[in-house]
Scaffold this active site. Structure first.
Site, PDB file in Angstrom:
ATOM      1  N   SER A  37       0.822  -1.220   0.000  1.00 19.76           N
ATOM      2  CA  SER A  37       0.000   0.000   0.000  1.00 19.76           C
ATOM      3  C   SER A  37       0.851   1.264   0.000  1.00 19.76           C
ATOM      4  CB  SER A  37      -0.878   0.065   1.256  1.00 19.76           C
ATOM      5  OG  SER A  37      -1.701  -1.040   1.350  1.00 19.76           O
ATOM      6  N   HIS A  68      -3.811   0.140  -4.335  1.00 22.54           N
ATOM      7  CA  HIS A  68      -3.213  -1.018  -5.002  1.00 22.54           C
ATOM      8  C   HIS A  68      -3.544  -0.999  -6.500  1.00 22.54           C
ATOM      9  CE1 HIS A  68      -1.656  -3.547  -1.694  1.00 22.54           C
ATOM     10  NE2 HIS A  68      -2.512  -2.854  -0.981  1.00 22.54           N
ATOM     11  N   HIS A  90      -5.519  -9.618  -1.056  1.00 18.50           N
ATOM     12  CA  HIS A  90      -5.437  -9.960   0.364  1.00 18.50           C
ATOM     13  C   HIS A  90      -6.439 -11.053   0.721  1.00 18.50           C
ATOM     14  CE1 HIS A  90      -4.074  -5.787  -0.097  1.00 18.50           C
ATOM     15  NE2 HIS A  90      -3.253  -6.030   0.912  1.00 18.50           N
ATOM     16  N   TYR A  92      -8.288 -10.991   3.279  1.00 18.44           N
ATOM     17  CA  TYR A  92      -9.523 -10.384   3.795  1.00 18.44           C
ATOM     18  C   TYR A  92     -10.487  -9.938   2.695  1.00 18.44           C
ATOM     19  CZ  TYR A  92      -7.277  -5.828   2.997  1.00 18.44           C
ATOM     20  OH  TYR A  92      -6.646  -4.750   2.437  1.00 18.44           O
ATOM     21  N   GLU A  93     -10.004  -9.910   1.460  1.00 17.26           N
ATOM     22  CA  GLU A  93     -10.916  -9.614   0.345  1.00 17.26           C
ATOM     23  C   GLU A  93     -11.680 -10.865  -0.077  1.00 17.26           C
ATOM     24  OE1 GLU A  93      -9.105  -6.994  -2.868  1.00 17.26           O
ATOM     25  OE2 GLU A  93      -7.329  -7.578  -1.740  1.00 17.26           O
ATOM     26  N   ALA A 120       2.770  -2.078   4.027  1.00 12.86           N
ATOM     27  CA  ALA A 120       2.544  -1.061   5.050  1.00 12.86           C
ATOM     28  C   ALA A 120       2.181  -1.814   6.320  1.00 12.86           C
ATOM     29  CB  ALA A 120       1.406  -0.155   4.629  1.00 12.86           C
ATOM     30  N   MET A 210      -1.471  -7.098   7.242  1.00 12.40           N
ATOM     31  CA  MET A 210      -2.492  -8.044   6.770  1.00 12.40           C
ATOM     32  C   MET A 210      -2.087  -8.744   5.474  1.00 12.40           C
ATOM     33  SD  MET A 210      -5.722  -5.497   7.298  1.00 12.40           S
ATOM     34  CE  MET A 210      -5.828  -4.412   8.731  1.00 12.40           C
ATOM     35  N   SER A 211      -0.799  -8.849   5.243  1.00 10.87           N
ATOM     36  CA  SER A 211      -0.365  -9.452   3.970  1.00 10.87           C
ATOM     37  C   SER A 211       0.948 -10.212   4.187  1.00 10.87           C
ATOM     38  CB  SER A 211      -0.169  -8.345   2.918  1.00 10.87           C
ATOM     39  OG  SER A 211       0.902  -7.499   3.280  1.00 10.87           O
ATOM     40  N   ASN A 234       2.011   3.774  10.708  1.00 12.68           N
ATOM     41  CA  ASN A 234       1.238   4.285  11.856  1.00 12.68           C
ATOM     42  C   ASN A 234       1.661   3.530  13.105  1.00 12.68           C
ATOM     43  OD1 ASN A 234      -0.375   2.116  10.220  1.00 12.68           O
ATOM     44  ND2 ASN A 234      -1.076   1.906  12.341  1.00 12.68           N
ATOM     45  N   HIS A 246      -6.916   3.870   7.011  1.00 12.39           N
ATOM     46  CA  HIS A 246      -6.315   3.509   5.727  1.00 12.39           C
ATOM     47  C   HIS A 246      -5.752   4.723   4.978  1.00 12.39           C
ATOM     48  CE1 HIS A 246      -5.385   0.756   2.508  1.00 12.39           C
ATOM     49  NE2 HIS A 246      -6.050   1.503   1.631  1.00 12.39           N
TER      50      HIS A 246
HETATM   51  N1  HPA Z   1      -2.541  -2.926  11.521  1.00 11.76           N
HETATM   52  C1  HPA Z   1      -2.684  -3.835  10.525  1.00 11.76           C
HETATM   53  N2  HPA Z   1      -2.320  -3.582   9.275  1.00 11.76           N
HETATM   54  C2  HPA Z   1      -1.795  -2.393   8.997  1.00 11.76           C
HETATM   55  C3  HPA Z   1      -1.613  -1.406   9.983  1.00 11.76           C
HETATM   56  C4  HPA Z   1      -2.014  -1.696  11.306  1.00 11.76           C
HETATM   57  O1  HPA Z   1      -1.897  -0.880  12.236  1.00 11.76           O
HETATM   58  N3  HPA Z   1      -1.052  -0.327   9.349  1.00 11.76           N
HETATM   59  C5  HPA Z   1      -0.888  -0.668   8.059  1.00 11.76           C
HETATM   60  N4  HPA Z   1      -1.333  -1.913   7.822  1.00 11.76           N
END
Ligand code: HPA
Length: 275
Positions: A37, A68, A90, A92-93, A120, A210-211, A234, A246
């Protein structure tokens, strides 16, 4: 060609995508990159670029997540043949572990021996401000699934020490503060609760996303050497008062993209030398 005991249908899907990649010129590639991302701009560093939209690739799953793009960029970096996957799908999709790993497996079939996975991620350390780059030294798979076939289970150390030390060395030369850490891969799509983040710290994670995990396992099991970089976009939930979102993830990814791209560009010729 290494079929490695994949279920016949999974194997056939990989074979079909590999044939499609080869038809589009994915041959003699030394290093592949999977861009997470906000990190897609690294592909702008690729010279003699040839863009292959995923829509032209047979059996390539496509993402609907903002940030993406769905294309492969094939070309050269400092004379090294590379391919970058700009945009990934992903779990989750709703995609399966086989779907999310089809492209890395197909790239391995096309003879690509090295892959750098990027993403990310949320950081678990107060002193890792957004924009920090973390080299992935290991992972914790909390996605509840695996792309591995039973006879691939030996792939327990996916993260390659040599590729890793090349990246560390280049960062040092560039005076870039690259940290190292363990990536926890969760299913998503929601960000974690503060309690979950405390659990992740307790199990030894330094970043959460998440990847990446399934791709690392499948790439290694397909014989590739694997390295990874997380852009800490973050603070993970509860580390500070900030709540992850996001838009921030994409924004910080874009801001960090320059040092990220400088690092990977300079590392490419040395990565290509790792046998
Ligand atoms: N958690 C999960 N996935 C993420 C995060 C997060 O804080 N930041 C970017 N992808």
């Amino acid at each position: 060609m290494k079929a490695a005991g994949l279920a016949p249908i999974v194997n056939a899907q990989v074979t079909r995508l590999a044939a499609s990649l080869a038809k589009h010129g994915v041959q003699n590639v030394d290093v592949a990159f999977v861009l997470g991302s906000g990190l897609g701009v690294f592909a702008d560093r690729i010279e003699k670029a040839r863009v292959i939209p995923y829509t032209e690739l047979e059996g390539m799953p496509m993402s609907s997540v903002p940030g993406h793009a769905g294309k492969l960029v094939l070309g050269e970096i400092r004379g090294v043949r590379v391919v970058a996957q700009q945009g990934r799908v992903h779990l989750y999709e709703g995609w399966s572990a086989d779907d999310v790993t089809r492209c890395v497996r197909a790239l391995a079939r096309c003879g690509v021996a090295r892959v750098v996975l990027t993403n990310a991620a949320g950081g678990l350390h107060k002193d890792w401000p957004p924009g920090t780059l973390m080299r992935i030294v290991d992972h914790v798979n909390m996605q509840g699934t695996t792309p591995l076939a039973a006879n691939e289970a030996g792939a327990l150390k996916p993260w390659d020490l040599e590729l890793g030390s090349v990246i560390d060395g280049v960062a040092k030369r560039q005076k870039l503060a690259l940290v190292r850490g363990v990536y926890a891969g969760l299913l998503g799509p929601s960000y974690e609760t503060p309690a979950e983040v405390r659990m992740l710290a307790w199990v030894g994670a330094d970043a959460v996303g998440m990847s990446t995990v399934a791709e690392a396992l499948a790439a290694r099991a397909s014989g590739m050497k694997v390295a990874g970089i997380s852009c800490i976009t973050n603070f993970a939930a509860g580390i500070t008062q900030d709540v992850p979102n996001h838009e921030e993830v994409i924004e910080v990814g874009k801001r960090a993209a320059r040092s990220f791209s400088d690092l990977l560009e300079a590392a490419t010729p040395e990565l290509a030398q790792v046998l």
